[in-house]
Each structure stands twice: as C-alpha cells, then as structure tokens.
Design a protein around this motif. Structure first.
Motif, short mmCIF file in Angstrom:
data_model
loop_
_atom_site.label_atom_id
_atom_site.label_comp_id
_atom_site.label_asym_id
_atom_site.label_seq_id
_atom_site.Cartn_x
_atom_site.Cartn_y
_atom_site.Cartn_z
N UNK A 67 0.84 -1.20 0.00
CA UNK A 67 0.00 0.00 0.00
C UNK A 67 0.87 1.25 0.00
N UNK A 68 1.71 1.36 1.00
CA UNK A 68 2.51 2.58 1.15
C UNK A 68 3.75 2.55 0.26
N UNK A 69 4.35 3.72 0.14
CA UNK A 69 5.59 3.84 -0.62
C UNK A 69 6.68 2.95 -0.04
N UNK A 70 6.83 2.99 1.28
CA UNK A 70 7.90 2.20 1.90
C UNK A 70 7.66 0.70 1.74
N UNK A 71 6.41 0.25 1.79
CA UNK A 71 6.12 -1.17 1.57
C UNK A 71 6.50 -1.59 0.15
N UNK A 72 6.16 -0.76 -0.82
CA UNK A 72 6.49 -1.08 -2.21
C UNK A 72 8.00 -1.17 -2.40
N UNK A 73 8.73 -0.24 -1.78
CA UNK A 73 10.19 -0.26 -1.90
C UNK A 73 10.78 -1.47 -1.20
N UNK A 74 10.36 -1.74 0.03
CA UNK A 74 10.93 -2.84 0.80
C UNK A 74 10.60 -4.20 0.20
N UNK A 75 9.39 -4.37 -0.32
CA UNK A 75 8.99 -5.67 -0.88
C UNK A 75 9.32 -5.79 -2.36
#
Length: 195
Positions: A67-75
């Motif tokens: 959902x979030x920007x950080x989730x997209x980057x981390x995953x």
C-alpha cells in the motif's frame, strides 16, 4: 490535457501512504540525487527506478499487496497505486512537488477500474508520468514534452483521464488494497471504479 492542481507546495506533504521520511526512501532519494544533481535528471532516475526495479504485482504474479511507498520499496513489488506512491515519496523526499492522478480504464469494455499514476511539477508546470512498469504492449517513458503513459485512454470505450492532481491517495483505493487478503482476492472483489 490541462491538469487541475493547487499550489505546488501542497504536494510536498507526508502521510502514512506517501511516507517520504522513511529511512529507505530517504536513502534511495539521496543515492539517485547524488548521481543526478539536476531536477529533471533526478526525476527521470526516480521514475525509471520505480518503473523498472519494483515489479508490477500482476505482471510478476506476486500475490502480495503493498500500500505505502515504503512497503512497495521494501517488498520490491506493487500494483500501479503503490508504485505511484513510491515515486511521489522519492520525489517529495527531495523537495519536488508530486501529486497522484488517476485514469478510468477497462480490460473488457464492461468492467472499469482506476489506474494510478503521478504528476510531477518540473520546469514550472505539471507533467504526468506512469511508473506502472513496461511489458509487451506497454511502453511508459519519462517525458516532459508530451505524455507517454502506460495506457492511452480510449474515450470510445468509456475510459477517461481525470485531470485532478491530488496531494493524497484516493481513500477508495487505499481501502481496497488494505481489505484484500492477496492479489487474487483484490481482483475478485474488484478494483475501485470511481474516485
């Protein structure tokens, strides 16, 4: 298309979706900025990183929902929406106003869904960019002179471009992402079809 946007300063904010103070986002923004000191070069580098290095969940057959920007980057994965959130976060982390935009698209001429992209304020005006990810038949490119988005709108099928540039993600989009167990569940429930 003439975009409808507020003051560029309104598109620098942070929330839990466009979480640009997250350390991983800050680190990547610094790395990209270090290689591209001018705003256009940095914007292009951030766009190409999100487009090419973060897989589109559906294309990659990755069931995870981010959902979030950080989730997209981390995953390293996300649908169009979190990829747009990530691009907005990277650019906002370095002070470039970036808003969220939407299109209404159809695959089968009867089922419609929102598609997420961004608008970046560079060289005195707004420019839509689509970091969805390329594949055969999709060739989105970072351009300031003319748009080259993933999906050209087919008005004859009822598709439409929404001209608004939003400072925050659409609540219907966020609810749909958060309430889905996985990618299959999200598609069975249906992606949002209205703003």
């Amino acid at each position: 298309m003439q975009l409808i946007a507020g003051d560029p300063a309104d598109y620098l904010g942070e929330d839990e979706i466009v979480d640009h103070s997250h350390p991983a986002i800050r680190d990547l923004a610094r790395e990209l900025r270090g290689a591209y000191p001018d705003d256009v070069g940095f914007g292009r580098a951030a766009f190409e990183h999100v487009r090419d290095e973060v897989s589109h969940s559906w294309d990659a057959e990755d069931p995870r929902i981010t959902v979030s920007a950080s989730e997209a980057l981390e995953q390293g994965t996300g649908l169009c929406y979190p990829k747009a959130h990530l691009l907005a976060a990277l650019l906002r982390a370095d002070g470039i106003p970036t808003g969220l935009c939407y299109q209404l698209l159809t695959d089968d001429e009867s089922t419609f869904m929102l598609h997420g992209l961004v608008a970046i304020h560079l060289e005195g005006s707004w420019h839509r960019q689509d970091p969805r990810g390329n594949k055969p038949g999709v060739d989105a490119q970072f351009r300031l002179d003319t748009e080259q988005l993933a999906w050209p709108v087919r008005v004859e099928l009822g598709e439409q471009d929404y001209p608004e540039v939003f400072p925050e993600a659409n609540p219907r989009v966020i609810d749909a992402l958060r309430n889905a167990a996985d990618l299959t569940d999200l598609y069975l429930r249906g992606l949002p079809a209205e703003l």
